[in-house]
Design a protein around this motif. Structure first.
Motif, PDB file in Angstrom:
ATOM      1  N   ASN A   1       0.848  -1.170   0.000  1.00 44.96           N
ATOM      2  CA  ASN A   1       0.000   0.000   0.000  1.00 44.96           C
ATOM      3  C   ASN A   1       0.901   1.243   0.000  1.00 44.96           C
ATOM      4  N   ILE A   2       0.689   2.116  -0.973  1.00 44.09           N
ATOM      5  CA  ILE A   2       1.528   3.300  -1.137  1.00 44.09           C
ATOM      6  C   ILE A   2       1.429   4.223   0.076  1.00 44.09           C
ATOM      7  N   MET A   3       0.226   4.430   0.582  1.00 41.58           N
ATOM      8  CA  MET A   3       0.052   5.326   1.720  1.00 41.58           C
ATOM      9  C   MET A   3       0.786   4.788   2.945  1.00 41.58           C
ATOM     10  N   GLU A   4       0.643   3.517   3.222  1.00 39.73           N
ATOM     11  CA  GLU A   4       1.310   2.910   4.375  1.00 39.73           C
ATOM     12  C   GLU A   4       2.831   3.056   4.270  1.00 39.73           C
ATOM     13  N   GLU A   5       3.368   2.830   3.095  1.00 40.82           N
ATOM     14  CA  GLU A   5       4.817   2.940   2.897  1.00 40.82           C
ATOM     15  C   GLU A   5       5.299   4.385   3.034  1.00 40.82           C
ATOM     16  N   THR A   6       4.508   5.316   2.538  1.00 40.66           N
ATOM     17  CA  THR A   6       4.867   6.734   2.648  1.00 40.66           C
ATOM     18  C   THR A   6       4.854   7.178   4.104  1.00 40.66           C
ATOM     19  N   ILE A   7       3.820   6.784   4.826  1.00 31.27           N
ATOM     20  CA  ILE A   7       3.726   7.118   6.248  1.00 31.27           C
ATOM     21  C   ILE A   7       4.901   6.504   7.000  1.00 31.27           C
ATOM     22  N   LYS A   8       5.202   5.262   6.713  1.00 30.00           N
ATOM     23  CA  LYS A   8       6.325   4.587   7.370  1.00 30.00           C
ATOM     24  C   LYS A   8       7.637   5.309   7.080  1.00 30.00           C
ATOM     25  N   GLN A   9       7.811   5.738   5.847  1.00 31.30           N
ATOM     26  CA  GLN A   9       9.041   6.436   5.476  1.00 31.30           C
ATOM     27  C   GLN A   9       9.216   7.711   6.298  1.00 31.30           C
ATOM     28  N   TYR A  10       8.152   8.488   6.455  1.00 29.29           N
ATOM     29  CA  TYR A  10       8.228   9.731   7.219  1.00 29.29           C
ATOM     30  C   TYR A  10       8.367   9.480   8.721  1.00 29.29           C
ATOM     31  N   LEU A  11       7.628   8.521   9.242  1.00 24.09           N
ATOM     32  CA  LEU A  11       7.592   8.322  10.682  1.00 24.09           C
ATOM     33  C   LEU A  11       8.766   7.519  11.228  1.00 24.09           C
ATOM     34  N   THR A  12       9.588   6.970  10.368  1.00 22.46           N
ATOM     35  CA  THR A  12      10.791   6.277  10.840  1.00 22.46           C
ATOM     36  C   THR A  12      11.972   7.225  10.986  1.00 22.46           C
ATOM     37  N   GLU A  13      11.750   8.509  10.754  1.00 25.43           N
ATOM     38  CA  GLU A  13      12.814   9.506  10.960  1.00 25.43           C
ATOM     39  C   GLU A  13      13.292   9.434  12.409  1.00 25.43           C
ATOM     40  N   PRO A  14      14.598   9.503  12.632  1.00 28.19           N
ATOM     41  CA  PRO A  14      15.125   9.420  14.000  1.00 28.19           C
ATOM     42  C   PRO A  14      14.522  10.448  14.968  1.00 28.19           C
ATOM     43  N   ALA A  15      14.187  11.622  14.496  1.00 27.40           N
ATOM     44  CA  ALA A  15      13.613  12.659  15.367  1.00 27.40           C
ATOM     45  C   ALA A  15      12.250  12.243  15.923  1.00 27.40           C
ATOM     46  N   LEU A  16      11.605  11.272  15.300  1.00 33.14           N
ATOM     47  CA  LEU A  16      10.278  10.837  15.732  1.00 33.14           C
ATOM     48  C   LEU A  16      10.306   9.556  16.570  1.00 33.14           C
ATOM     49  N   HIS A  17      11.488   9.080  16.903  1.00 31.49           N
ATOM     50  CA  HIS A  17      11.595   7.890  17.755  1.00 31.49           C
ATOM     51  C   HIS A  17      11.288   8.270  19.193  1.00 31.49           C
ATOM     52  N   ASN A  18      10.585   7.424  19.875  1.00 28.25           N
ATOM     53  CA  ASN A  18      10.252   7.593  21.300  1.00 28.25           C
ATOM     54  C   ASN A  18       9.438   8.848  21.593  1.00 28.25           C
ATOM     55  N   ILE A  19       8.593   9.252  20.664  1.00 30.26           N
ATOM     56  CA  ILE A  19       7.729  10.399  20.934  1.00 30.26           C
ATOM     57  C   ILE A  19       6.521   9.956  21.743  1.00 30.26           C
ATOM     58  N   GLU A  20       5.926  10.907  22.455  1.00 31.45           N
ATOM     59  CA  GLU A  20       4.719  10.623  23.232  1.00 31.45           C
ATOM     60  C   GLU A  20       3.473  11.127  22.527  1.00 31.45           C
ATOM     61  N   HIS A  38      -2.404   3.500  13.553  1.00 31.95           N
ATOM     62  CA  HIS A  38      -2.065   2.097  13.328  1.00 31.95           C
ATOM     63  C   HIS A  38      -0.546   1.905  13.341  1.00 31.95           C
ATOM     64  N   TYR A  39       0.173   2.806  12.692  1.00 31.25           N
ATOM     65  CA  TYR A  39       1.634   2.697  12.647  1.00 31.25           C
ATOM     66  C   TYR A  39       2.209   2.697  14.065  1.00 31.25           C
ATOM     67  N   TYR A  40       1.707   3.604  14.903  1.00 30.55           N
ATOM     68  CA  TYR A  40       2.187   3.699  16.285  1.00 30.55           C
ATOM     69  C   TYR A  40       1.453   2.753  17.230  1.00 30.55           C
ATOM     70  N   GLN A  41       0.605   1.900  16.688  1.00 28.93           N
ATOM     71  CA  GLN A  41      -0.150   0.904  17.454  1.00 28.93           C
ATOM     72  C   GLN A  41      -0.913   1.546  18.614  1.00 28.93           C
ATOM     73  N   ASN A  42      -1.450   2.743  18.364  1.00 26.92           N
ATOM     74  CA  ASN A  42      -2.221   3.491  19.361  1.00 26.92           C
ATOM     75  C   ASN A  42      -1.452   3.737  20.660  1.00 26.92           C
ATOM     76  N   LYS A  43      -0.124   3.777  20.594  1.00 25.50           N
ATOM     77  CA  LYS A  43       0.699   3.958  21.790  1.00 25.50           C
ATOM     78  C   LYS A  43       1.115   5.411  22.018  1.00 25.50           C
ATOM     79  N   ILE A  44       0.741   6.305  21.110  1.00 23.84           N
ATOM     80  CA  ILE A  44       1.022   7.724  21.298  1.00 23.84           C
ATOM     81  C   ILE A  44      -0.273   8.511  21.128  1.00 23.84           C
ATOM     82  N   ASP A  45      -0.266   9.736  21.612  1.00 25.79           N
ATOM     83  CA  ASP A  45      -1.397  10.629  21.388  1.00 25.79           C
ATOM     84  C   ASP A  45      -1.220  11.300  20.033  1.00 25.79           C
TER      85      ASP A  45
END
Length: 71
Positions: A1-20, A38-45
């Motif tokens: 899925n293009i959208m899922e891959e695009t979201i994953k590409q942006y959200l795997t940036e190191p600056a976004l690791h361990n965000i709340e 879904h990407y964050y498995q509902n673990k962040i706000d």
């Protein structure tokens, strides 16, 4: 899925690791909000700025008695 891959590409940036929380600051982001959750498995706000803007506009219109009362 293009959208899922695009979201994953942006959200795997190191600056976004361990965000709340993540603020969605653009009008089209609510369209992909479920995918972000879904990407964050509902673990962040995920804060949708559109909800705050809509609430502020509603309050302003109400204060000035400009709300459309008909359905």
């Amino acid at each position: 899925n293009i959208m899922e891959e695009t979201i994953k590409q942006y959200l795997t940036e190191p600056a976004l690791h361990n965000i709340e929380s993540l603020i969605l600051g653009c009008t089209h982001y609510p369209l992909i909000k479920p995918h972000i959750l879904h990407y964050y498995q509902n673990k962040i706000d995920v804060i949708d700025s559109c909800e705050f803007v809509a609430s502020a506009v509603h309050d302003l219109l109400s204060d000035h008695k400009l709300l459309n009362q008909s359905s």
